[in-house]
Design a protein around this motif. Structure first.
Motif, PDB file in Angstrom:
ATOM      1  N   UNK A 156       0.829  -1.199   0.000  1.00  0.00           N
ATOM      2  CA  UNK A 156       0.000   0.000   0.000  1.00  0.00           C
ATOM      3  C   UNK A 156       0.872   1.262   0.000  1.00  0.00           C
ATOM      4  N   UNK A 157       1.836   1.320   0.895  1.00  0.00           N
ATOM      5  CA  UNK A 157       2.701   2.510   0.980  1.00  0.00           C
ATOM      6  C   UNK A 157       3.543   2.683  -0.282  1.00  0.00           C
ATOM      7  N   UNK A 158       3.985   1.572  -0.846  1.00  0.00           N
ATOM      8  CA  UNK A 158       4.781   1.676  -2.064  1.00  0.00           C
ATOM      9  C   UNK A 158       3.916   2.161  -3.232  1.00  0.00           C
ATOM     10  N   UNK A 159       2.676   1.688  -3.271  1.00  0.00           N
ATOM     11  CA  UNK A 159       1.755   2.157  -4.299  1.00  0.00           C
ATOM     12  C   UNK A 159       1.487   3.648  -4.188  1.00  0.00           C
ATOM     13  N   UNK A 160       1.225   4.113  -2.958  1.00  0.00           N
ATOM     14  CA  UNK A 160       0.966   5.530  -2.736  1.00  0.00           C
ATOM     15  C   UNK A 160       2.194   6.369  -3.060  1.00  0.00           C
ATOM     16  N   UNK A 161       3.349   5.927  -2.570  1.00  0.00           N
ATOM     17  CA  UNK A 161       4.588   6.687  -2.797  1.00  0.00           C
ATOM     18  C   UNK A 161       4.912   6.773  -4.284  1.00  0.00           C
ATOM     19  N   UNK A 162       4.752   5.673  -4.989  1.00  0.00           N
ATOM     20  CA  UNK A 162       5.022   5.667  -6.438  1.00  0.00           C
ATOM     21  C   UNK A 162       4.075   6.605  -7.164  1.00  0.00           C
ATOM     22  N   UNK A 163       2.807   6.607  -6.756  1.00  0.00           N
ATOM     23  CA  UNK A 163       1.813   7.479  -7.383  1.00  0.00           C
ATOM     24  C   UNK A 163       2.178   8.955  -7.207  1.00  0.00           C
ATOM     25  N   UNK A 164       2.478   9.357  -5.986  1.00  0.00           N
ATOM     26  CA  UNK A 164       2.767  10.764  -5.730  1.00  0.00           C
ATOM     27  C   UNK A 164       4.086  11.201  -6.369  1.00  0.00           C
ATOM     28  N   UNK A 165       5.042  10.301  -6.449  1.00  0.00           N
ATOM     29  CA  UNK A 165       6.275  10.622  -7.176  1.00  0.00           C
ATOM     30  C   UNK A 165       5.984  10.788  -8.671  1.00  0.00           C
ATOM     31  N   UNK A 166       5.094   9.948  -9.188  1.00  0.00           N
ATOM     32  CA  UNK A 166       4.765   9.993 -10.623  1.00  0.00           C
ATOM     33  C   UNK A 166       4.110  11.309 -11.014  1.00  0.00           C
TER      34      UNK A 166
ATOM     35  N   UNK B 225       3.372   2.690 -13.346  1.00  0.00           N
ATOM     36  CA  UNK B 225       3.322   1.231 -13.444  1.00  0.00           C
ATOM     37  C   UNK B 225       3.626   0.576 -12.101  1.00  0.00           C
ATOM     38  N   UNK B 226       4.607   1.123 -11.405  1.00  0.00           N
ATOM     39  CA  UNK B 226       4.923   0.604 -10.064  1.00  0.00           C
ATOM     40  C   UNK B 226       3.742   0.786  -9.127  1.00  0.00           C
ATOM     41  N   UNK B 227       3.134   1.971  -9.180  1.00  0.00           N
ATOM     42  CA  UNK B 227       1.972   2.242  -8.327  1.00  0.00           C
ATOM     43  C   UNK B 227       0.850   1.263  -8.626  1.00  0.00           C
ATOM     44  N   UNK B 228       0.562   1.064  -9.904  1.00  0.00           N
ATOM     45  CA  UNK B 228      -0.526   0.180 -10.313  1.00  0.00           C
ATOM     46  C   UNK B 228      -0.263  -1.259  -9.873  1.00  0.00           C
ATOM     47  N   UNK B 229       0.932  -1.751 -10.106  1.00  0.00           N
ATOM     48  CA  UNK B 229       1.266  -3.122  -9.701  1.00  0.00           C
ATOM     49  C   UNK B 229       1.162  -3.301  -8.199  1.00  0.00           C
ATOM     50  N   UNK B 230       1.683  -2.336  -7.446  1.00  0.00           N
ATOM     51  CA  UNK B 230       1.651  -2.435  -5.983  1.00  0.00           C
ATOM     52  C   UNK B 230       0.226  -2.361  -5.454  1.00  0.00           C
ATOM     53  N   UNK B 231      -0.575  -1.441  -5.996  1.00  0.00           N
ATOM     54  CA  UNK B 231      -1.950  -1.279  -5.520  1.00  0.00           C
ATOM     55  C   UNK B 231      -2.809  -2.489  -5.869  1.00  0.00           C
ATOM     56  N   UNK B 232      -2.605  -3.060  -7.039  1.00  0.00           N
ATOM     57  CA  UNK B 232      -3.370  -4.259  -7.408  1.00  0.00           C
ATOM     58  C   UNK B 232      -3.060  -5.408  -6.463  1.00  0.00           C
ATOM     59  N   UNK B 233      -1.786  -5.586  -6.148  1.00  0.00           N
ATOM     60  CA  UNK B 233      -1.404  -6.640  -5.193  1.00  0.00           C
ATOM     61  C   UNK B 233      -1.913  -6.324  -3.803  1.00  0.00           C
ATOM     62  N   UNK B 234      -1.878  -5.051  -3.421  1.00  0.00           N
ATOM     63  CA  UNK B 234      -2.355  -4.656  -2.094  1.00  0.00           C
ATOM     64  C   UNK B 234      -3.839  -4.951  -1.931  1.00  0.00           C
TER      65      UNK B 234
END
Length: 254
Positions: free
Chosen positions: A21-31, A45-54
């Motif tokens: 979850x945190x990696x998805x959020x962090x990737x999104x805001x960096x993007x 892409x990192x955000x999407x992959x992390x959030x889907x798994x989360x």
């Protein structure tokens, strides 16, 4: 910081729901703050992959929020790609979040923009109307007006454009408003008002190719083909591949 820390945790435990979850959020805001398009796409892409798994690993209580963030990630990825390949996925996850009771101020607006990208005009109007009930902005008024125009509901579009013209300070929105009003008045065969609106556009921006094109349409409808051709040539001088102007000049080729 959260990006690196969550990445380290995921390296050891790839399916840790909190780290995902945190990696998805962090990737999104960096993007969304990234100026380099290629790097931004990588981060989305990192955000999407992390959030889907989360979503697969998290409790039901957290899932709607994750679905909302996933929908936003797909929306902004779609904006960057200019292809509308991801608009359907943005709609899917935003609706899932909404169906589970998740609320966010920007949800209906993003949903409306995603519907618009898919050409789903009625759905877009409905979402934008909901967004307007939450907060009224000039860009929202413009968006809903454009959707009403797309569905040939010109009177409804005119009402929203009039609301913009009363108080708007954004020059780009003002120009677009005058331009769209010009098109509406052409449709209503009110050529004097149409010409006035388009001349307001040109007065503020002499490089607005579409405004010259629509002026040409007015003069064409009034039977002054020479004057119409002059306006279409102005469009082409500004935008050499203006398809509509090219077609009109070809139709009246002498």
């Amino acid at each position: 910081m959260s990006y690196e820390i969550s990445a380290q945790i995921l390296y050891k435990t790839p399916f840790d729901p909190t780290a995902l979850m945190y990696h998805g959020y962090a990737s999104y805001f960096l993007a969304i703050s990234e100026n380099d398009t290629e790097q931004a796409q990588f981060l989305f892409n990192e955000a999407i992959n992390s959030l889907r798994l989360a979503i697969l690993q998290s409790s039901e209580k957290v899932v709607p929020q994750l679905e909302f963030m996933l929908g936003k990630a797909y929306f902004y990825k779609d904006v960057l790609s200019s292809s509308n390949y991801y608009s359907d996925l943005a709609v899917k996850y935003l609706l899932l979040a909404k169906s589970k009771g998740y609320t966010a101020v920007e949800l209906p607006e993003i949903l409306g923009l995603s519907y618009s990208a898919l050409g789903m005009t009625n759905e877009s109007i409905s979402a934008f109307t909901e967004a307007l009930n939450i907060r009224e902005t000039d860009i929202l008024l413009l968006s809903i007006a454009e959707q009403y125009m797309a569905s040939n509901q010109y009177s409804a579009a005119e009402q929203y454009l009039y609301r913009i013209s009363k108080n708007c300070k954004d020059e780009k929105i003002i120009l677009k408003t005058h331009y769209l009003l010009g098109k509406i008045y052409i449709n209503k065969e009110n050529y004097t008002e149409a010409e006035n609106e388009l001349l307001k556009v040109i007065e503020k921006n002499e490089n607005f190719a579409d405004a010259y094109y629509e002026l040409g349409v007015i003069y064409e409808k009034q039977g002054d083909i020479a004057k119409a051709r002059a306006e279409w040539r102005k469009s082409l001088r500004i935008e050499y591949n203006h398809i509509e102007a090219q077609k009109k000049l070809a139709d009246y080729k002498q």
